[in-house]
Design an enzyme around this catalytic site. Structure first.
Site, short mmCIF file in Angstrom:
data_model
loop_
_atom_site.label_atom_id
_atom_site.label_comp_id
_atom_site.label_asym_id
_atom_site.label_seq_id
_atom_site.Cartn_x
_atom_site.Cartn_y
_atom_site.Cartn_z
N ARG A 99 -7.40 -2.52 -5.28
CA ARG A 99 -6.07 -1.78 -4.24
C ARG A 99 -5.97 -2.87 -3.16
O ARG A 99 -6.84 -3.61 -2.31
CB ARG A 99 -6.86 -0.69 -3.82
CG ARG A 99 -5.92 0.05 -3.06
CD ARG A 99 -5.43 0.91 -3.72
NE ARG A 99 -4.90 2.06 -2.73
CZ ARG A 99 -3.44 2.32 -1.87
NH1 ARG A 99 -2.61 2.73 -3.50
NH2 ARG A 99 -3.15 3.33 -1.92
N THR A 374 4.56 4.98 -9.63
CA THR A 374 2.83 5.07 -10.14
C THR A 374 3.10 4.02 -11.65
O THR A 374 4.32 5.09 -12.03
CB THR A 374 1.69 5.57 -9.82
OG1 THR A 374 1.99 5.59 -8.16
CG2 THR A 374 0.73 4.35 -9.84
N LEU A 393 3.40 -0.55 -6.88
CA LEU A 393 3.96 -0.19 -4.98
C LEU A 393 4.16 0.32 -5.10
O LEU A 393 4.77 -0.05 -2.92
CB LEU A 393 4.90 -0.89 -5.59
CG LEU A 393 5.33 -2.98 -6.85
CD1 LEU A 393 7.05 -2.68 -6.55
CD2 LEU A 393 4.64 -3.60 -6.17
N ASN A 394 3.53 1.67 -4.69
CA ASN A 394 3.50 2.82 -3.74
C ASN A 394 5.26 3.16 -3.80
O ASN A 394 5.23 3.95 -4.76
CB ASN A 394 3.34 2.47 -2.20
CG ASN A 394 2.72 3.86 -1.86
OD1 ASN A 394 2.57 4.34 -2.42
ND2 ASN A 394 3.14 3.74 -0.16
N ASP A 416 0.37 4.39 2.46
CA ASP A 416 -0.84 5.38 2.40
C ASP A 416 -2.37 5.14 3.03
O ASP A 416 -3.05 6.46 3.14
CB ASP A 416 -1.44 5.07 0.86
CG ASP A 416 -0.38 5.62 -0.25
OD1 ASP A 416 0.25 5.70 -0.06
OD2 ASP A 416 -1.45 5.07 -1.12
N GLY A 467 1.52 9.99 -7.36
CA GLY A 467 1.47 10.15 -5.80
C GLY A 467 0.01 11.19 -5.69
O GLY A 467 -0.68 10.72 -7.32
#
Length: 562
Positions: A99, A374, A393-394, A416, A467
């Site tokens: 992460r 994602t 990459l979010n 996040d 998400g």
């Protein structure tokens, strides 16, 4: 004339070398062969080719991840991060955490204005939104511990795809066109992702700069990303805006091997991701709470089954907001949260008569939102290894920033964190103190790569993007197979729903059964119809060793076989 003939021959060779013959495969059944399921047919094929060369599931995961960085730039990446859950033929249960981390100069209030108001544009777009990337470190750590073939062989398919180019699908063309203004806004230099006329299906996307970066990594290893030329390019990109990642941040990044989260569900052993992913804990909580009501008694997506599952989701997400974050920075309460005693107490106020108000299951504080962009990979090999990888990459194309000279997108993962406790992130998830911004901390995630064992052997390999909908989609896919005895294809593709404590709303796909909605509305449930929830990649292996791999029908996802 000779020059013209040479040019024609050269162009013909160039075109034929490009990847234009793309076939999307939604389901494959096989025995004693490796299978790869990912968000893009070319990435799945890259992984399958590695299996054909004698590589194992971990090798295939590395090749597929690097290929996704090329062919699926909206989420596949080398500028982001993720989690890997693995099971080896020796019986080892693996959880790798690569992460992203907050830069050393990050601070709790870095996205607040003078009045203390959260500016989520800064945490979601541009250079200040970027966390220190972990993907390259994660893939090299995986290779060092579990790889079989040389890393140079595993990266080559991605290099070929970037250098020669590939034909984009209609879905990809639309995404590039829709995001064009953001690319132009956040990049002063030309990128491979914009052109004068709109993209269309069949256009060739060539990424020369990314090919050079991948070649550098291929020759020099992970140091080529975290030190030297690429590190300089990345830090220079930070300086073009308000980014804060330094050379020191990059050099100090480390993948962490965590203890995999393990629990039992109806004679199955579940292996999932622990903190800093909330996914494994949420999955354990939801499965255990719903088992109190014996889900298998009901029909899938019936009013009773949906009510039980929504209420399990409500209680689990309330705990997410209060208790979950990076275990290196907070007290890790996982064992309490998934204990029978705690969950039975949590379930006491459940009633089939009516919806439980969210205020009754958690302190109402605002939640961060989490991007749906994602991507997930599920893989098995003929040796008995299984790998589930979720990476991101979010947001869609992350921060929208492409590293000049590097050719890859950077994440917007800082969003996040709890930008301000009580302020929702881009996915509407609320976060509290446990997930506040601190230097070198890993932001809370919902990614839920999961492997399920039956009689000590891999039975289900599953995961999805989406998400905050990730844990609930994985949860529903699992109970669809185990409790409702559905086929893998039906389990993945049937209508899904999602609840996350706040807002009170239950989100459902547009094809969700109307009768179920009407009955539950009479019990004070509120529903909102939306587009597809998740894109689940699942492999199911029966007791005779017959494997079925399914790619979600909601996207261009595809299966490839060894």
């Amino acid at each position: 004339m000779k020059n013209l003939l040479f040019l024609i021959l050269f162009l013909a060779q160039t075109v034929s070398a490009q990847f234009t013959n793309i076939s999307i495969v939604k389901e494959v059944k096989a025995k004693e062969k490796g299978l790869v399921v990912s968000a893009h047919p070319l990435a799945s094929e890259a992984g399958a080719q590695i299996l054909k060369k004698g590589g194992n599931a971990f090798d295939a995961a590395i090749a597929t991840q690097f290929a996704l960085a090329v062919v699926y730039p909206q989420a596949g990446n080398i500028g982001g991060g993720g989690f890997l859950v693995g099971y080896t033929k020796k019986g080892e249960k693996i959880a790798l955490d690569y992460r992203e981390t907050a830069p050393k100069n990050a601070s709790r209030d870095m996205y607040l204005d003078e009045k203390g108001k959260a500016n989520t544009d800064l945490s979601q777009n541009g250079r200040l939104a970027v966390g220190v990337p972990g993907s390259v470190s994660g893939m090299f750590y995986t290779h060092q511990k579990f790889g079989k073939l040389p890393i140079s062989v595993l990266i080559q398919p991605a290099i070929d795809l970037a250098q020669k180019g590939f034909a984009i699908t209609e879905r990809e063309a639309n995404l590039l066109n829709d995001t064009r203004e953001d690319f132009l806004k956040h990049n002063s230099h030309p990128t491979a992702f914009t052109k004068e006329i709109p993209w269309k299906k069949g256009d060739i996307l060539v990424q020369k700069e990314l090919a050079q970066t991948l070649k550098l990594i291929q020759k020099q290893g992970q140091k080529a990303f975290y030190e030297g030329k690429n590190a300089q390019l990345l830090v220079s990109e930070m300086k073009r805006g308000n980014g804060i990642i330094t050379l020191e941040d990059l050099k100090n990044y480390k993948t962490k091997e965590r203890i995999a989260l393990q629990f039992d569900y109806k004679n199955h052993e579940i292996i999932s991701m622990p903190l800093p992913s909330s996914g494994g804990i949420l999955l354990a909580q939801m499965l255990k709470m719903s088992s109190f009501e014996n889900l298998e008694k009901y029909q899938q997506n019936s009013p009773e089954a949906v009510q039980v599952m929504v209420e399990a989701e409500r209680r689990a997400f309330a705990d997410r907001a209060e208790f979950m974050g990076d275990p290196d920075f907070i007290e890790d309460k996982t064992q309490m949260l998934i204990s029978e005693e705690y969950l039975k107490n949590r379930w006491k106020n459940f009633s089939f008569e009516k919806a439980t108000p969210s205020a009754e299951v958690g302190k109402i504080i605002a939640q961060p939102k989490e991007s749906t962009e994602t991507t997930h990979i599920s893989i098995i090999d003929k040796f008995g290894n299984a790998v589930a990888v979720t990476t991101t990459l979010n947001g869609l194309y992350g921060s929208k920033v492409v590293v000049k000279g590097g050719g890859y997108f950077l994440n917007n993962e800082m969003d996040d964190f709890s930008v301000k406790p009580g302020v929702p992130n881009m996915f509407g998830a609320v976060g509290g103190e446990a997930n506040k911004i601190e230097p070198n901390k890993r932001m809370l995630s919902s990614m839920t790569p999961t492997i399920i064992l039956k009689n000590g052997k891999p039975y289900i390999v599953v995961g999805t993007p989406g998400g905050t909908t990730i844990p609930t989609s994985v949860y529903q896919s699992i109970v669809n197979v185990i409790d409702f005895k559905m086929t893998p294809s039906s389990a993945v593709n049937s209508a899904k729903f999602h609840h996350q404590w706040l807002p009170e709303m239950v989100f459902v796909e547009k094809n969700f059964p109307e009768n179920t909605l009407k009955i539950l509305e009479q019990k004070n449930y509120k529903f909102e119809k939306r587009g597809g929830i998740g894109r689940t990649e699942m492999i199911v292996i029966d007791e005779k060793g017959n494997a079925t791999a399914v790619a979600d029908s909601r996207g261009d996802d595809s299966v490839a076989v060894e």
